[in-house]
Design a protein around this motif. Sequence first.
Motif, short mmCIF file in Angstrom:
data_model
loop_
_atom_site.label_atom_id
_atom_site.label_comp_id
_atom_site.label_asym_id
_atom_site.label_seq_id
_atom_site.Cartn_x
_atom_site.Cartn_y
_atom_site.Cartn_z
N SER A 85 -3.40 9.48 -9.44
CA SER A 85 -2.38 8.44 -9.39
C SER A 85 -1.85 8.16 -10.78
CB SER A 85 -2.98 7.16 -8.80
OG SER A 85 -3.98 6.69 -9.66
N TRP A 97 0.70 10.76 -11.52
CA TRP A 97 1.90 10.41 -10.75
C TRP A 97 2.71 9.35 -11.49
CZ3 TRP A 97 5.49 11.83 -7.89
CH2 TRP A 97 6.23 10.95 -7.08
N GLN A 98 1.99 8.35 -12.02
CA GLN A 98 2.66 7.30 -12.77
C GLN A 98 3.39 7.89 -13.99
OE1 GLN A 98 2.88 3.69 -12.33
NE2 GLN A 98 4.43 4.22 -13.85
N HIS A 136 7.39 -0.43 -6.25
CA HIS A 136 6.25 0.47 -6.13
C HIS A 136 6.67 1.72 -5.39
CE1 HIS A 136 3.11 -2.17 -7.73
NE2 HIS A 136 4.00 -3.09 -7.41
N LEU A 137 6.29 2.83 -5.94
CA LEU A 137 6.70 4.09 -5.36
C LEU A 137 5.47 4.95 -5.15
CD1 LEU A 137 9.52 5.49 -4.74
CD2 LEU A 137 9.16 6.69 -6.90
N ILE A 138 4.97 4.95 -3.93
CA ILE A 138 3.76 5.72 -3.60
C ILE A 138 2.69 5.54 -4.66
CG2 ILE A 138 3.01 7.84 -2.45
CD1 ILE A 138 5.89 8.85 -2.74
N GLY A 139 2.41 4.32 -5.01
CA GLY A 139 1.31 4.07 -5.94
C GLY A 139 1.73 3.95 -7.39
#
Lengths: 339, 290, 260
Positions: free
Chosen positions: B2, B5-6, B130-133
């Motif tokens: 995650s 991803w961020q 928030h976008l998928i975490g």
Amino acid sequence: MATNPRTKEGPLSWWRWPSLQALALLIIAILGGLLLGPSWVSELTVVGLYALTVIGMNLFMGYAGQVSLGQAGFFGIGAYSVGIITTQYQFSPWLGLLAGMLIAGVVAWLLGKLVLKLQTHYLALATLAFGMIANVAFQALSITGGNSGLTGIGNFSLGVSFSNTDYYWFVWILVALAAWYATRMVHSESGSLLEAVRSSEVATKLMGLNPDQVKREMFVVSAILAALAGGVYASWIGYIDPTVFTFTLSINLVLMAVVGGMRSVYGAVVGVGVVQLLGQGLNTVGQMISPAAGGALELTVYGLILVVVMMFWPNGLITAWKGRYRQSSVVSPPSAVSD
Amino acid sequence: MSLLWQFVVSGVGTGSVYALIAMGYSLIYKETGIINFAQGEFAMIGAMSLWMFQQQGWPLIPALIAAVAVAAVVGAGISRIVMHPARHSAPLTLIFITLGLDTALRGIATLLWGVNPVAVNPLSGNGSIHLIGAVLSVQNLWVLLGAAVVALALYLFLERTYLGRGMEAAMDNPQAAQLFGMDPLKFSLYTWISAAIIGAVGGALLAPITTANANMGLDLGLSGFVGAIIGGIDSLPGAALGGLVLGLVQSVAAGYVSSTWADGIAYAVLFLVLLVRPQGLMGSHAQHRV
Amino acid sequence: MLSIEGLSVVFGGVSALSAVSFEAMPGEVVGIIGPNGAGKTTLFNAIMGLVSVNSGSVHLEGKDITGWPSERIALAGIQRTLQTPQVFQQISVMDNLIAAGIAPKRPILTWAAFRLPTVRRFEIDAKIRAAAELNQSLLREEGHKLAGDLSFGHQRLLEIYRALMLNPKVVLLDEPLSGLTTQESQVVLELVRSMRAAQRTVLLVEHHLPSVLSVADRVVVLAEGQVVANDRPEVIQRDDTVMRVYLGEEDMGIETTGLL
């Protein structure tokens, strides 16, 4: 060397003898040192350090026709070598100076092997990238002291520790030697190969010489001279941090190299003097307006000078003043080979 | 995961600004054969002008338009006064000229606006989504949207207008411009104005995220340039892609290593591209024949 | 002896040379003619290692030099001149010749600055040879001039003299007469004859047909990258197909570009 220095009949006219010219420069420097006050001596020490760097760039850019936007990186390598050796290891700064020149030379040699086959735009970019990476390394490594840099860098000494004036003498002796070396090279028979490389790489290859060899040697020479200047600078000023060895320094060095004329060793020295003293003047004027304005005014005028000189006198002011070159043909080599 | 991803999500934000600047480089290079080292300053002008107009109390949209207009005027001036008259100079001379312009613009901006970073108001508040975490600020969305709109507009301009098609034809063959009845002077003018607008939009959109200052153009410009080279400076989509990739790489590197090294990594990537594939990922132009 | 066998060069899918074969002896002048785009310049570039060869080979005195870098081919004894003469503009005519005398030694310039004896020796040698060559040349009064200040024709001559400084076994002349005055053309043709007398092989690409026919021992005709004829000038002159190939192009009046 706007005029053609050598004819088939005879050697150089006497006033163009490299040794005499270097001696004349030294005498002027000595007179300057004796007659001018301490603040001027410091100012002229800086001029000398830049001149040392720019003489190398002259060979690489003006005579061999290449471009480097990363000379600050080599200047920094020299400075940090002296800084690290005297602050982290307590060795003599002389050792640091030698180490710096050696490291810069080796780095330039390796880098040159990779990038010198690239054409102008890409070479500019690759050298720029080198300068940037060097600067990042200065910021990020712990041995270089990171963003706070190094302080308390050792003085040179020969029996006694160098005074401010001693640095002045030392720097200008180095400049005279470098100018002597550069003019001797340019005027030598083999020096014709520099123009061969600049003028036509293909024709150079057809003579059995790989132009990359000449370019690489000049790149190494320019790196060593920059590192020498940087090392002396670090020891003289006593502290360094990464904000000194930036892209802006590289550009200022380019500016100094082109204002005087990239194909004139002494033109380069004059160019450095003019730019540096002008910069100081502007800084002083700017400071009267506001503390930040000094540097800003300097930047503005430097930038405009670069634009105007390149637009109207692309071969530099000294060269234009001598007035012997046709403007267009000088910096642009004839277009490439084949068809 | 995650975390990665961020970093990716944040990287797309800066990456799209790099993409805009990279497109500016590409446009000028393709049209005029010049590498414009001053391209990043258009972004700075966009950002600082936006701040200036906001300080005057202007509403958002007029301030944004005015900021872009300032950059366009500067671009037009550069083209008219400097680049067009100097167009026949050698490549090295042209590089030095644009480096001089970059330095001068930075100097002038510092004289006008000082050196301190200034905070620019975001286009629509400080919210985030928030976008998928992963967390994404609303301003970041604006950046993405803006970049997409500008890229689309540029595409439509080049493909769908007479003027644009003339410009595009001239990218492949300078003589073709004359078939479209274009005066080279105007030609250069439109190119520089377009490049200035693209850059200014990028700078203005980015400013609320990073703050703005008179020196921001140098780093932004170099990053955009690196992006353009990575993607291939003679291809507009390539340059844009290169900018995006660079933003991602930097963001991930900054997240996992350190932000100082992130810059170094960007230049290392550049280096690699120059050595392995100098025409860039999507560039088609073979570098030299002989 | 220069021997070319099955030489093919392809540019982006287009065949510029296909299976070109011929030989040239020492002391032989071979004229190479053909319309624009026939592959004459590409042939020279391929021999010289300036473009990469897709198949076939080039042998010099039995040694396979295919794929060597140009500078190594130059050292092996092949020289070429270029359609646009490339003199070293900002040094004197004399220094241009000296450069050609020194370049094969690949000197470290720093040693030259310090006048080290190793470098000095061949510098002096190059200087003497350059002076001798200059004195026999049409440029003898212009030795001190910057090469960039010479007239076009004299730049072309200088390029040929410079090539001769390397004492080549094979000389490739690419349109050596274009842009020259009648007098200069005579000088070049005289030079070609003296190269033959010195047992050099000369390949001559030239549009001016009468000159080629007068000086060449043999003429190779190229069309669309292929050898269509290879014979003595008298025979070529009588060959209808060849003359049509060649003259058809003359009619179009394209003389200068010589693409590929």
